[in-house]
Design an enzyme around this catalytic site. Structure first.
Site, PDB file in Angstrom:
ATOM      1  N   TYR A 135       0.810  -1.222   0.000  1.00  0.00           N
ATOM      2  CA  TYR A 135       0.000   0.000   0.000  1.00  0.00           C
ATOM      3  C   TYR A 135       0.842   1.270   0.000  1.00  0.00           C
ATOM      4  O   TYR A 135       2.030   1.235   0.260  1.00  0.00           O
ATOM      5  CB  TYR A 135      -1.060   0.007   1.080  1.00  0.00           C
ATOM      6  CG  TYR A 135      -0.688  -0.017   2.541  1.00  0.00           C
ATOM      7  CD1 TYR A 135      -1.665  -0.307   3.474  1.00  0.00           C
ATOM      8  CD2 TYR A 135       0.581   0.267   3.012  1.00  0.00           C
ATOM      9  CE1 TYR A 135      -1.394  -0.315   4.829  1.00  0.00           C
ATOM     10  CE2 TYR A 135       0.866   0.268   4.364  1.00  0.00           C
ATOM     11  CZ  TYR A 135      -0.123  -0.022   5.267  1.00  0.00           C
ATOM     12  OH  TYR A 135       0.164  -0.017   6.609  1.00  0.00           O
ATOM     13  N   GLU A 136       0.193   2.370  -0.389  1.00  0.00           N
ATOM     14  CA  GLU A 136       0.835   3.667  -0.651  1.00  0.00           C
ATOM     15  C   GLU A 136       1.836   3.582  -1.796  1.00  0.00           C
ATOM     16  O   GLU A 136       2.789   4.356  -1.857  1.00  0.00           O
ATOM     17  CB  GLU A 136       1.512   4.225   0.613  1.00  0.00           C
ATOM     18  CG  GLU A 136       0.652   4.253   1.844  1.00  0.00           C
ATOM     19  CD  GLU A 136      -0.663   4.994   1.646  1.00  0.00           C
ATOM     20  OE1 GLU A 136      -0.775   5.776   0.689  1.00  0.00           O
ATOM     21  OE2 GLU A 136      -1.596   4.777   2.440  1.00  0.00           O
ATOM     22  N   GLY A 137       1.632   2.661  -2.700  1.00  0.00           N
ATOM     23  CA  GLY A 137       2.508   2.524  -3.863  1.00  0.00           C
ATOM     24  C   GLY A 137       3.415   1.325  -3.719  1.00  0.00           C
ATOM     25  O   GLY A 137       4.183   1.212  -2.770  1.00  0.00           O
ATOM     26  N   GLN A 150       7.486   3.001  -6.302  1.00  0.00           N
ATOM     27  CA  GLN A 150       8.484   3.781  -5.551  1.00  0.00           C
ATOM     28  C   GLN A 150       9.812   3.840  -6.303  1.00  0.00           C
ATOM     29  O   GLN A 150      10.471   4.892  -6.346  1.00  0.00           O
ATOM     30  CB  GLN A 150       8.699   3.166  -4.167  1.00  0.00           C
ATOM     31  CG  GLN A 150       7.454   3.016  -3.317  1.00  0.00           C
ATOM     32  CD  GLN A 150       6.724   4.310  -3.073  1.00  0.00           C
ATOM     33  OE1 GLN A 150       7.344   5.352  -2.896  1.00  0.00           O
ATOM     34  NE2 GLN A 150       5.409   4.263  -3.081  1.00  0.00           N
TER      35      GLN A 150
END
Length: 604
Positions: free
Chosen positions: A442-444, A449
């Site tokens: 999650y969050e990429g 990234q």
């Protein structure tokens, strides 16, 4: 008794010996603080976490969230813990007292969070997620929006979320279809469906405030056409009181591999045509505003990787000292020998030292970035401000990805140390491994990234940010080289930094060539290599401090601790960095099989 969760002595080392956090108390923003105050806050966080939060952690896994008749419910034990979190004012330690925060340095809030998050991430997140929502409103909202939402969010009286993902769009946020139609009263009617929404619904707070990415009718396609809206679960009236239900309906919760105490929801907005939101910022600023929250969230995700790894190491270390099995390999067997603690077996010691070195390096990196944010907010020096702004941006994708991955790896090694018991629910390490795995997603994801790192961050200010960061690592190598026992380790780290510079040049040149896809195929390995080099830097930095203090350390515990720092650096530099150098060679000479293989050739 095991330290559980985190090693307080190591936290103190990073805060006061490595990063000199007390220097912040000389700045006007933090002038009222001192070490006694900082220690008191961290001690209280630890005591509260162990007494109230940790006992609820297993409930989060075994009971989990439930979804019945459209209502999401958390485990019953979460309610008392959450109430105490809120009453203890633990939800916004580093935020302004004007809006209900405590005004602490970010670095100290991170130290407290090692225990608060480490004891029960899911329960703690219900109290702290509103802070991310509030921060966007604080930075981009109107005075009325700040007055209406900030204090309730920062103090955890209301929950907060982040509504980006849609089933058909996934990570391609610009393809989302949630729409916003302007109303005569200045509000917008919101219609759409969102998935994978952490804390999207629950029964802990009276209201939940959703920042929603949507496209105003008629605005252009893609991410540039997106705007951000404040969409409450229950409408918030002008006087701050709650109004009618705002047509934000939870349609289900995900059954996940781990993190069962965290509600991951699917939400339907405006299915009955009655969902309203207010614009945050200006039209078309949605992604820009959301990235303020996203970047903060990415740093917290990397921190979660460290915390789970730290807890797994503490549990495995304690178990290895208590579990007796087998005999000392260095002694001749007589038949009457007692079995020894497994910490005496070479392979167990190898795994423990691998875990120790990674956890310590990750802790230093996390706190280093937190302190960089503190200095960014307080320095009046333009050059220093530019450096801290650049280094935090550069290291955000590395921290998020590396710490998430290595935190999981530490948990896996902890299971191995426990043996068969580690794979059972009788011991905590299997839950730690399942809970932490989500942090690499999650969050990429790792790939997103890594693309950010090589496609944007390395190129910031024409590469000057990266070069300034390289110089800081070299300064630490020079310091270590002046300490005779550390000189050989400093030489090896210096060589590896040079290799990283060369590899970075290779990656950037490949990106500008016909083999551009090969560069992106190697982006995650490159990021992990950069993470390893940063770990070596942090551990050598730690060893330099320890080497300087060993002669003055009169206490046995202090001597053992400082010796442990040197052994961590020695192990990592001699045993892990050679693998890193091999990965560097693979990136340079690995070829283009990844991009040339046909879809059919994958088989299946």
């Amino acid at each position: 008794m095991a330290n559980l969760i985190s090693d307080r002595r190591d936290i103190d080392f990073v805060l006061y010996e490595q990063l000199d956090v007390l220097a912040l108390t000389k700045l006007s923003k933090y002038k009222g603080y001192n070490r006694k105050t900082f220690d008191l806050i961290i001690n209280e966080a630890r005591n509260f976490a162990l007494k109230e939060l940790l006992p609820t952690w297993v409930d989060g896994d075994r009971i989990g969230v439930t979804f019945e008749n459209g209502q999401v419910k958390v485990p019953p034990s979460f309610h008392r813990a959450f109430r105490l979190l809120r009453e203890g004012e633990w939800s916004a330690l580093a935020e302004s007292p004007e809006w209900g925060g405590q005004g602490l340095p970010i670095t100290i809030s991170v130290a407290a969070d090692e225990f608060l998050v480490g004891a029960n991430l899911a329960c703690n997140s219900y109290a702290t997620f509103g802070g991310g929502t509030a921060k966007m409103i604080e930075l981009f909202g109107t005075d009325d929006q700040k007055k209406r939402f900030l204090e309730k969010l920062y103090t955890a009286h209301w929950g907060g979320t982040m509504l980006l993902t849609e089933a058909h769009a996934g990570s391609n946020v610009g393809a989302l279809s949630t729409s916003a139609a302007p109303n005569p009263d200045g509000t917008y009617s919101i219609t759409g469906d969102k998935i994978f929404i952490t804390n999207g619904d629950h029964d802990l707070t009276e209201n939940i405030i959703h920042p929603v990415l949507a496209r105003i009718d008629g605005d252009p396609p893609g991410s540039k056409g997106l705007s951000l809206f404040i969409v409450p679960k229950y409408w918030v009236n002008d006087d701050g009181s709650l109004g009618e239900f705002n047509d934000v309906v939870c349609t289900g919760v995900e059954e996940k591999m781990g993190s069962h105490g965290s509600a991951t929801c699917s939400l339907a907005l405006g299915s009955k045509g009655k969902c309203r939101g207010v614009l945050l910022g200006k039209p078309g600023q949605g992604m820009m505003i959301m990235f303020h929250m996203m970047n903060e969230a990415r740093l917290k995700v990397g921190f979660q990787g460290l915390i789970h790894g730290s807890a797994a190491y503490q549990y495995a270390l304690a178990y290895s000292r208590e579990r007796r099995q087998g005999y000392d390999l260095g002694k001749k067997q007589t038949g009457d020998d007692e079995q020894v603690p497994i910490i005496r077996h070479p392979d167990v010691r190898r795994m423990l030292l691998w875990m120790k070195s990674h956890v310590e390096g990750m802790r230093s990196l996390d706190y280093y970035i937190a302190r960089s944010f503190d200095l960014l907010e307080t320095t009046d020096d333009a050059d220093a401000k530019a450096y801290y702004d650049g280094v935090t941006a550069l290291l955000t994708p590395v921290l998020k990805t590396y710490c998430a991955a290595k935190g999981f790896d530490v948990c896996v090694k902890a299971i191995q140390i426990y043996g068969g018991y580690g794979y059972s629910k009788d011991f905590p390490v299997e839950q730690l491994a399942r809970d932490v795995k989500i942090t690499s997603i999650y969050e990429g994801t790792d790939g997103i990234q890594a693309m950010d790192l090589i496609g944007r961050k390395l190129l910031m200010n024409k590469g000057a940010v990266f070069q300034a960061f390289i110089k800081e690592m070299r300064d630490a190598v020079d310091r270590a080289a002046a300490i005779k026992p550390l000189e050989p380790l400093a030489v090896e780290v210096g060589k590896t930094i040079t290799r990283l510079e060369t590899l970075t040049k290779h990656i950037l040149e490949t990106m500008q060539s016909a083999s551009m896809k090969v560069a992106f195929a190697n982006s995650v390995p490159f990021l992990m290599v950069m993470g390893d080099v940063i770990m070596a830097w942090m551990l050598l930095w730690r060893a330099s401090i320890a080497g300087e203090k060993l002669e003055k350390a009169s206490k046995g515990k202090d001597q053992a601790f400082y010796q442990g720092q040197i052994f961590s650096a020695e192990y990592f530099i001699k045993s892990v960095l050679p693998e890193t150098l091999g990965q560097m060679d693979a990136i340079v000479s690995g070829g283009d099989a990844v991009v040339n293989i046909s879809e059919e050739a994958f088989g299946g």
